[in-house]
Design a protein around this motif. Structure first.
Motif, PDB file in Angstrom:
ATOM      1  N   GLY A 120     -14.752 -12.689  27.408  1.00 17.17           N
ATOM      2  CA  GLY A 120     -13.478 -12.580  26.710  1.00 17.17           C
ATOM      3  C   GLY A 120     -12.541 -11.542  27.294  1.00 17.17           C
ATOM      4  N   GLU A 121     -11.284 -11.586  26.808  1.00 15.84           N
ATOM      5  CA  GLU A 121     -10.257 -10.651  27.272  1.00 15.84           C
ATOM      6  C   GLU A 121      -9.403 -10.210  26.084  1.00 15.84           C
ATOM      7  OE1 GLU A 121      -6.244 -10.918  29.988  1.00 15.84           O
ATOM      8  OE2 GLU A 121      -8.062 -11.912  30.749  1.00 15.84           O
ATOM      9  N   SER A 122      -9.134  -8.908  26.007  1.00 13.03           N
ATOM     10  CA  SER A 122      -8.364  -8.358  24.901  1.00 13.03           C
ATOM     11  C   SER A 122      -6.870  -8.401  25.209  1.00 13.03           C
ATOM     12  CB  SER A 122      -8.794  -6.914  24.625  1.00 13.03           C
ATOM     13  OG  SER A 122      -8.444  -6.086  25.720  1.00 13.03           O
ATOM     14  N   VAL A 123      -6.060  -7.947  24.250  1.00 14.79           N
ATOM     15  CA  VAL A 123      -4.606  -8.023  24.386  1.00 14.79           C
ATOM     16  C   VAL A 123      -4.085  -7.179  25.544  1.00 14.79           C
ATOM     17  CG1 VAL A 123      -4.202  -6.127  22.741  1.00 14.79           C
ATOM     18  CG2 VAL A 123      -2.430  -7.875  23.082  1.00 14.79           C
ATOM     19  N   ASP A 124      -4.782  -6.101  25.874  1.00 17.75           N
ATOM     20  CA  ASP A 124      -4.321  -5.250  26.983  1.00 17.75           C
ATOM     21  C   ASP A 124      -5.055  -5.535  28.287  1.00 17.75           C
ATOM     22  OD1 ASP A 124      -6.768  -4.257  26.284  1.00 17.75           O
ATOM     23  OD2 ASP A 124      -6.083  -2.220  25.854  1.00 17.75           O
ATOM     24  N   GLY A 125      -5.787  -6.663  28.335  1.00 18.21           N
ATOM     25  CA  GLY A 125      -6.446  -7.076  29.572  1.00 18.21           C
ATOM     26  C   GLY A 125      -7.830  -6.523  29.779  1.00 18.21           C
ATOM     27  N   ASP A 126      -8.357  -5.748  28.823  1.00 17.50           N
ATOM     28  CA  ASP A 126      -9.707  -5.223  28.952  1.00 17.50           C
ATOM     29  C   ASP A 126     -10.734  -6.306  28.681  1.00 17.50           C
ATOM     30  OD1 ASP A 126      -8.839  -2.740  29.638  1.00 17.50           O
ATOM     31  OD2 ASP A 126      -9.121  -1.842  27.655  1.00 17.50           O
ATOM     32  N   ARG A 127     -11.979  -6.008  29.018  1.00 16.53           N
ATOM     33  CA  ARG A 127     -13.061  -6.960  28.790  1.00 16.53           C
ATOM     34  C   ARG A 127     -13.361  -7.041  27.296  1.00 16.53           C
ATOM     35  NH1 ARG A 127     -18.564  -6.606  32.232  1.00 16.53           N
ATOM     36  NH2 ARG A 127     -17.065  -7.232  33.843  1.00 16.53           N
ATOM     37  N   GLY A 128     -13.680  -8.248  26.840  1.00 13.38           N
ATOM     38  CA  GLY A 128     -13.995  -8.471  25.435  1.00 13.38           C
ATOM     39  C   GLY A 128     -12.798  -9.005  24.680  1.00 13.38           C
ATOM     40  N   PRO A 129     -12.987  -9.966  23.762  1.00 11.38           N
ATOM     41  CA  PRO A 129     -11.873 -10.541  23.004  1.00 11.38           C
ATOM     42  C   PRO A 129     -11.276  -9.509  22.054  1.00 11.38           C
ATOM     43  CG  PRO A 129     -13.934 -11.252  22.041  1.00 11.38           C
ATOM     44  CD  PRO A 129     -14.285 -10.500  23.293  1.00 11.38           C
ATOM     45  N   GLN A 130     -10.057  -9.761  21.615  1.00 11.59           N
ATOM     46  CA  GLN A 130      -9.347  -8.840  20.719  1.00 11.59           C
ATOM     47  C   GLN A 130      -9.831  -9.009  19.278  1.00 11.59           C
ATOM     48  OE1 GLN A 130      -7.074  -6.452  21.614  1.00 11.59           O
ATOM     49  NE2 GLN A 130      -7.305  -5.821  19.471  1.00 11.59           N
ATOM     50  N   PRO A 131     -10.397  -7.964  18.667  1.00 16.16           N
ATOM     51  CA  PRO A 131     -10.803  -8.084  17.255  1.00 16.16           C
ATOM     52  C   PRO A 131      -9.585  -8.241  16.352  1.00 16.16           C
ATOM     53  CG  PRO A 131     -11.846  -6.180  18.321  1.00 16.16           C
ATOM     54  CD  PRO A 131     -10.758  -6.657  19.232  1.00 16.16           C
ATOM     55  N   LEU A 132      -9.675  -9.165  15.398  1.00 14.04           N
ATOM     56  CA  LEU A 132      -8.580  -9.382  14.454  1.00 14.04           C
ATOM     57  C   LEU A 132      -8.933  -8.968  13.036  1.00 14.04           C
ATOM     58  CD1 LEU A 132      -7.086 -12.839  15.523  1.00 14.04           C
ATOM     59  CD2 LEU A 132      -6.427 -10.550  16.272  1.00 14.04           C
ATOM     60  N   GLY A 133     -10.163  -9.239  12.606  1.00 12.20           N
ATOM     61  CA  GLY A 133     -10.508  -8.875  11.241  1.00 12.20           C
ATOM     62  C   GLY A 133     -11.894  -9.333  10.847  1.00 12.20           C
ATOM     63  N   VAL A 134     -12.373  -8.777   9.740  1.00 16.51           N
ATOM     64  CA  VAL A 134     -13.677  -9.134   9.170  1.00 16.51           C
ATOM     65  C   VAL A 134     -13.465  -9.380   7.684  1.00 16.51           C
ATOM     66  CG1 VAL A 134     -16.074  -8.455   8.838  1.00 16.51           C
ATOM     67  CG2 VAL A 134     -14.812  -7.609  10.838  1.00 16.51           C
ATOM     68  N   PHE A 160     -11.867 -13.101  16.316  1.00 14.19           N
ATOM     69  CA  PHE A 160     -11.396 -12.501  17.570  1.00 14.19           C
ATOM     70  C   PHE A 160     -10.346 -13.436  18.174  1.00 14.19           C
ATOM     71  CE2 PHE A 160     -15.910 -11.459  17.148  1.00 14.19           C
ATOM     72  CZ  PHE A 160     -15.935 -10.080  17.330  1.00 14.19           C
ATOM     73  N   TYR A 161      -9.441 -12.860  18.971  1.00 16.13           N
ATOM     74  CA  TYR A 161      -8.539 -13.691  19.769  1.00 16.13           C
ATOM     75  C   TYR A 161      -8.862 -13.421  21.227  1.00 16.13           C
ATOM     76  CZ  TYR A 161      -4.456 -16.450  21.008  1.00 16.13           C
ATOM     77  OH  TYR A 161      -3.635 -17.440  21.485  1.00 16.13           O
ATOM     78  N   ASP A 162      -9.220 -14.482  21.938  1.00 15.21           N
ATOM     79  CA  ASP A 162      -9.578 -14.360  23.348  1.00 15.21           C
ATOM     80  C   ASP A 162      -8.346 -14.688  24.188  1.00 15.21           C
ATOM     81  OD1 ASP A 162     -10.689 -14.306  25.848  1.00 15.21           O
ATOM     82  OD2 ASP A 162     -12.371 -15.638  25.380  1.00 15.21           O
ATOM     83  N   TYR A 163      -7.762 -13.656  24.787  1.00 17.22           N
ATOM     84  CA  TYR A 163      -6.554 -13.849  25.601  1.00 17.22           C
ATOM     85  C   TYR A 163      -6.858 -14.489  26.951  1.00 17.22           C
ATOM     86  CZ  TYR A 163      -3.423 -11.463  22.392  1.00 17.22           C
ATOM     87  OH  TYR A 163      -2.658 -11.150  21.307  1.00 17.22           O
ATOM     88  N   ARG A 164      -8.122 -14.639  27.289  1.00 19.38           N
ATOM     89  CA  ARG A 164      -8.477 -15.301  28.544  1.00 19.38           C
ATOM     90  C   ARG A 164      -8.016 -16.751  28.537  1.00 19.38           C
ATOM     91  NH1 ARG A 164     -12.609 -18.549  29.648  1.00 19.38           N
ATOM     92  NH2 ARG A 164     -13.522 -18.057  27.601  1.00 19.38           N
ATOM     93  N   ASP A 165      -8.185 -17.422  27.383  1.00 19.13           N
ATOM     94  CA  ASP A 165      -7.782 -18.827  27.303  1.00 19.13           C
ATOM     95  C   ASP A 165      -7.086 -19.147  25.973  1.00 19.13           C
ATOM     96  OD1 ASP A 165      -9.930 -18.567  25.633  1.00 19.13           O
ATOM     97  OD2 ASP A 165     -11.134 -20.164  26.526  1.00 19.13           O
TER      98      ASP A 165
END
Length: 282
Positions: free
Chosen positions: A115-129, A152-157
């Motif tokens: 996955g990819e986060s909003v700032d391009g780091d590794r791992g999807p972006q957490p949105l909520g639980v 999560f939101y995966d900015y990769r795809d």
């Protein structure tokens, strides 16, 4: 200071509402302003000045003191909230421990690596639980399993990933992915949208307004209070660079200068997936 009202971006919003022209429909956005500024109590539609209320309370206390031989009234005591347990019960809200544990369990090694986060780091972006809804045959049962839906939101795809965690067993019991689904923005996403706008030439008006209002340069989203909404494209309603909004994760920001006014940025949209900003034609 130059007249902010006549700048293309820099009109300060002094009211408490901004009418946001959506592309598919007109959306009314109410901005928090001075709500709660007058918190004096009211009765029968009349405001009670705080001094008068205090004087009345003092008078009542004085009468009680005289009757009690002049003894002072003991101050009120606010009891501390009970300690929160690690595990909730039934349909209780998720505890802090459950929130942290659910997100950690849901973010598997494979999802983190791909996955990819909003700032391009590794791992999807957490949105909520959120506490998951019980199954039909579990409704009303006090011993029903407690589960959490972690998104999560995966900015990769541009994929919304939802993983359901059984908090009792500590295992992921369901996983789903969707495209074109745009849940509310996280704080990190609004901050990244502001950072992209500040770095973009289209953010020059915002920076000029901040300079006018504070005398300082705007260099970081931390200098602003940020509200925002997801923007979706509609046929012919925006420049071509924003046509994928809805498939992409796009943001309309409503920035406020800390301890200052709102700044009108309604005509600007930031595509977080493409990391670009654009101005709406209308």
């Amino acid at each position: 200071m130059r007249n902010i009202v006549h700048r293309h971006l820099g009109k300060m919003v002094a009211g408490t509402a901004i009418a946001v022209a959506g592309t598919a429909a007109m959306v009314a956005v109410t901005l928090p302003g001075t709500a709660g500024a007058d918190d004096t109590g009211t009765r029968a539609g009349q405001s009670v000045p705080q001094d008068a209320g205090a004087a009345g309370a003092a008078g009542a206390a004085g009468t009680g003191d005289a009757a009690a031989g002049g003894r002072a009234v003991a101050p009120g005591v606010v009891e501390a909230a009970p300690a929160e347990g690690r595990q909730g019960k039934g349909r209780d809200p998720l505890t802090d421990d459950e929130l942290e544990r659910a997100e950690k369990i849901a973010l598997s090694r494979q999802l983190f690596r791909s996955g990819e986060s909003v700032d391009g780091d590794r791992g999807p972006q957490p949105l909520g639980v959120d506490l998951a809804e019980p199954e039909a045959d579990e409704v009303g049962k006090p011993d029903a399993p407690r589960r959490a839906d972690v998104t999560f939101y995966d900015y990769r795809d541009d994929t919304l990933v939802t993983r359901t965690v059984d908090l009792g067993t500590g295992k992921v019991v369901a996983t789903g992915s969707q495209h074109g689904v745009q849940p509310p923005l996280s704080r990190a996403e609004k901050a990244e949208a502001a950072a992209l706008l500040i770095a973009d030439p289209l953010g020059s008006g915002l920076k000029a307004d901040y300079k006018d209002a504070t005398g300082k340069a705007l260099t970081s989203p931390d200098q602003l209070q940020l509200s925002g909404a997801v923007y979706r494209a509609a046929s012919g309603a925006q420049p071509a660079v924003l046509d994928k909004c809805g498939e992409h994760r796009c943001v309309r920001l409503f920035p406020k200068i800390k301890n200052g006014p709102w700044v009108d940025a309604r005509q600007l949209v930031i595509d977080l997936s493409a990391r670009k900003a654009a101005r709406l034609d209308r």
